[in-house]
Design a protein around this motif. Structure first.
Motif, PDB file in Angstrom:
ATOM      1  N   LEU A 137     -11.857 -28.635  61.136  1.00  0.00           N
ATOM      2  CA  LEU A 137     -10.965 -29.727  61.508  1.00  0.00           C
ATOM      3  C   LEU A 137     -11.686 -31.076  61.369  1.00  0.00           C
ATOM      4  N   GLY A 138     -10.894 -32.121  61.110  1.00  0.00           N
ATOM      5  CA  GLY A 138     -11.460 -33.474  61.088  1.00  0.00           C
ATOM      6  C   GLY A 138     -11.954 -33.896  59.723  1.00  0.00           C
ATOM      7  N   GLN A 139     -11.832 -33.036  58.722  1.00  0.00           N
ATOM      8  CA  GLN A 139     -12.256 -33.386  57.368  1.00  0.00           C
ATOM      9  C   GLN A 139     -11.384 -32.622  56.380  1.00  0.00           C
ATOM     10  N   GLY A 140     -11.395 -33.063  55.110  1.00  0.00           N
ATOM     11  CA  GLY A 140     -10.688 -32.334  54.062  1.00  0.00           C
ATOM     12  C   GLY A 140      -9.322 -32.915  53.751  1.00  0.00           C
ATOM     13  N   ALA A 141      -8.718 -32.339  52.686  1.00  0.00           N
ATOM     14  CA  ALA A 141      -7.467 -32.898  52.174  1.00  0.00           C
ATOM     15  C   ALA A 141      -6.238 -32.337  52.881  1.00  0.00           C
ATOM     16  N   GLY A 142      -6.406 -31.228  53.624  1.00  0.00           N
ATOM     17  CA  GLY A 142      -5.262 -30.635  54.316  1.00  0.00           C
ATOM     18  C   GLY A 142      -4.804 -31.519  55.475  1.00  0.00           C
ATOM     19  N   ARG A 143      -3.524 -31.420  55.777  1.00  0.00           N
ATOM     20  CA  ARG A 143      -2.992 -32.176  56.913  1.00  0.00           C
ATOM     21  C   ARG A 143      -2.082 -31.248  57.729  1.00  0.00           C
ATOM     22  N   GLY A 144      -2.267 -31.277  59.038  1.00  0.00           N
ATOM     23  CA  GLY A 144      -1.408 -30.490  59.916  1.00  0.00           C
ATOM     24  C   GLY A 144      -1.081 -31.280  61.159  1.00  0.00           C
TER      25      GLY A 144
ATOM     26  N   LYS B  82     -10.110 -22.939  65.591  1.00  0.00           N
ATOM     27  CA  LYS B  82     -10.946 -22.988  66.795  1.00  0.00           C
ATOM     28  C   LYS B  82     -11.864 -24.188  66.690  1.00  0.00           C
ATOM     29  N   GLY B  83     -12.212 -24.756  67.826  1.00  0.00           N
ATOM     30  CA  GLY B  83     -13.220 -25.815  67.799  1.00  0.00           C
ATOM     31  C   GLY B  83     -12.633 -27.200  67.646  1.00  0.00           C
ATOM     32  N   GLY B  84     -11.385 -27.386  68.115  1.00  0.00           N
ATOM     33  CA  GLY B  84     -10.782 -28.712  68.070  1.00  0.00           C
ATOM     34  C   GLY B  84     -11.372 -29.618  69.140  1.00  0.00           C
ATOM     35  N   SER B  85     -11.206 -30.908  68.957  1.00  0.00           N
ATOM     36  CA  SER B  85     -11.685 -31.863  69.964  1.00  0.00           C
ATOM     37  C   SER B  85     -10.783 -31.785  71.189  1.00  0.00           C
TER      38      SER B  85
END
Ligand code: ADP
Length: 384
Positions: free
Chosen positions: A298-305, A333-336
């Motif tokens: 999460l927090g990086q990359g081209a995907g969006r959710g 897993k591992g979201g802020s």
């Protein structure tokens, strides 16, 4: 030392086929766990080995001898049940000694076996108590002790921890693992529906799937070391069953392949790369992409959710994302902990953690993973 071999074993109750074409070897000293959804035949398979159920067709060999028609008492196996099945009017000592008295062993021999089992299970101070004066965990240890004193070649456990609360389950699980180490050459076959028990105890997992006979599929979906099933599931069923929480599945179409990579366009437009060995796929072929929640970055990359649900577990935050074009939510897993419902979050699916499944459910072969087990059963993965 006992090797157990099942060859083309089938089990039917009347017209209902429960187990279909089981071929399996359990090596001497191995800890083998049967796991699978409820009703897939785990207990039935264990009871076939114990001799408590008859095999409809096929062969069961223990130590090279066919035992299809051998009564349970002559198979040198001991079974531990979920329900403990202790005699309520007998003391712990008498419960453990009962079977040995029945075998007419000398009282000195009985005493030394019971004392040794009591010591190894930390039951020395409880030998005079009746079962009703024991906790659930202690009762289960007595049931295991009753099996140990018989010096069996094979232990068969049928969901032995199911009646225990969470803390006792962990404690007793650790004790069973220690017992297996201490007993060395004794094979253990263990039925559970609990992933963690299977992953932590097993040298070898046998994953069973239900309703296979009508489709002509063997009941065993995959056999291997726990990490082999985790890293190299052969098909969608195994991928979805092993791992908790379950693997995410996303729908897409092949864009292109090289000798070690597949490029997939997910429904919704996002492109994903997957490492795969010699993938032979056609452009536009529909595929399912799988990624475990712990591998979604999460927090990086081209995907969006878009965040649609959050679970704060303390050591981690689980984030459910609505991804354009996908019906199922993507769990990461591992979201802020500061994330809020409705936030749009970038995400990446790293190529080394992306699994690809063809329309028939078979997995593309993946390259070796850093934590692959170098010994034991080699990976047997269907390659497109
Ligand atoms: P599991 O242990 O995986 O939950 P079981 O081995 O207990 O599954 O049962 C497998 C299937 O066989 C179930 O559908 C169950 O209803 C059926 N079954 C088990 N025992 C019998 C029996 N004695 N007669 C008929 N069907 C049975």
């Amino acid at each position: 030392m006992s090797r157990i071999e099942l060859r083309n074993v089938h089990k039917r109750y009347g017209n209902v086929a429960v187990l279909h074409d089981i071929n399996l070897t359990i090596e001497p000293g191995e800890f083998c766990v049967f796991i699978g959804p409820s009703g897939c035949g785990k207990s039935t398979l264990l009871r076939l080995i114990a001799g408590l159920e008859e095999i409809s067709s096929g062969e069961l060999h223990i130590d090279g001898r066919m035992v299809n028609d051998l009564p349970p008492a002559q198979r040198n196996v001991a079974m531990v049940f979920q329900s403990y099945a202790l005699y309520p009017h007998m003391s712990v000592y008498e419960n453990m000694a009962f079977g040995l008295r029945h075998q007419k062993l000398a009282s000195g021999e009985i005493d030394s076996r019971v004392q040794a089992a009591a010591k190894s299970l930390h039951l020395e101070g409880l030998l005079e108590r009746k079962p009703k004066a024991l906790s659930g965990g202690q009762r289960q240890r007595v049931a295991i002790g009753r099996a140990i004193v018989r010096n069996p070649k094979v232990f068969l456990f049928d969901e032995p921890l199911s009646n225990l609360d969470a803390a006792l389950r962990i404690q007793t699980r650790v004790e069973i693992a220690r017992l297996h180490r201490d007993l060395g050459s004794v094979s253990m076959v263990y039925v559970t529906h609990d992933q963690v028990e299977a992953m932590t105890l097993a040298d070898k997992i046998v994953l069973l799937r239900p309703d296979t006979a009508a489709k002509g599929l063997p009941s065993v979906a995959q056999v291997g070391h726990p990490l082999e099933l985790y890293h190299h599931p052969r098909n969608l069923f195994v991928a979805g069953f092993i791992g908790s929480p379950s693997m995410n599945f996303l729908q897409g179409q092949v864009l292109s392949c090289t000798s070690n990579r597949v490029r997939v366009r997910l429904a919704g437009g996002q492109e994903v790369l997957a490492d795969a060995v010699a993938p032979q796929l056609h452009a536009d072929e529909p595929v399912t992409v799988g990624v475990r929640p712990e591998h979604v970055q999460l927090g990086q990359g081209a995907g969006r959710g878009v965040v649609s649900h959050l679970e704060h577990l303390g050591e981690t935050t689980q984030v459910y994302l609505q991804v354009p074009g996908q019906q199922a939510l993507l769990l990461a897993k591992g979201g802020s902990p500061s994330l809020k419902l409705g936030d749009t979050v970038p995400f990446e699916l790293p190529a080394q953690h992306v699994h690809v499944f063809r329309a028939d459910g078979d997995a593309l072969r993946r390259p070796a993973q850093p934590h692959d087990v170098q010994h034991g059963t080699p990976a047997r993965i269907a390659c497109a």
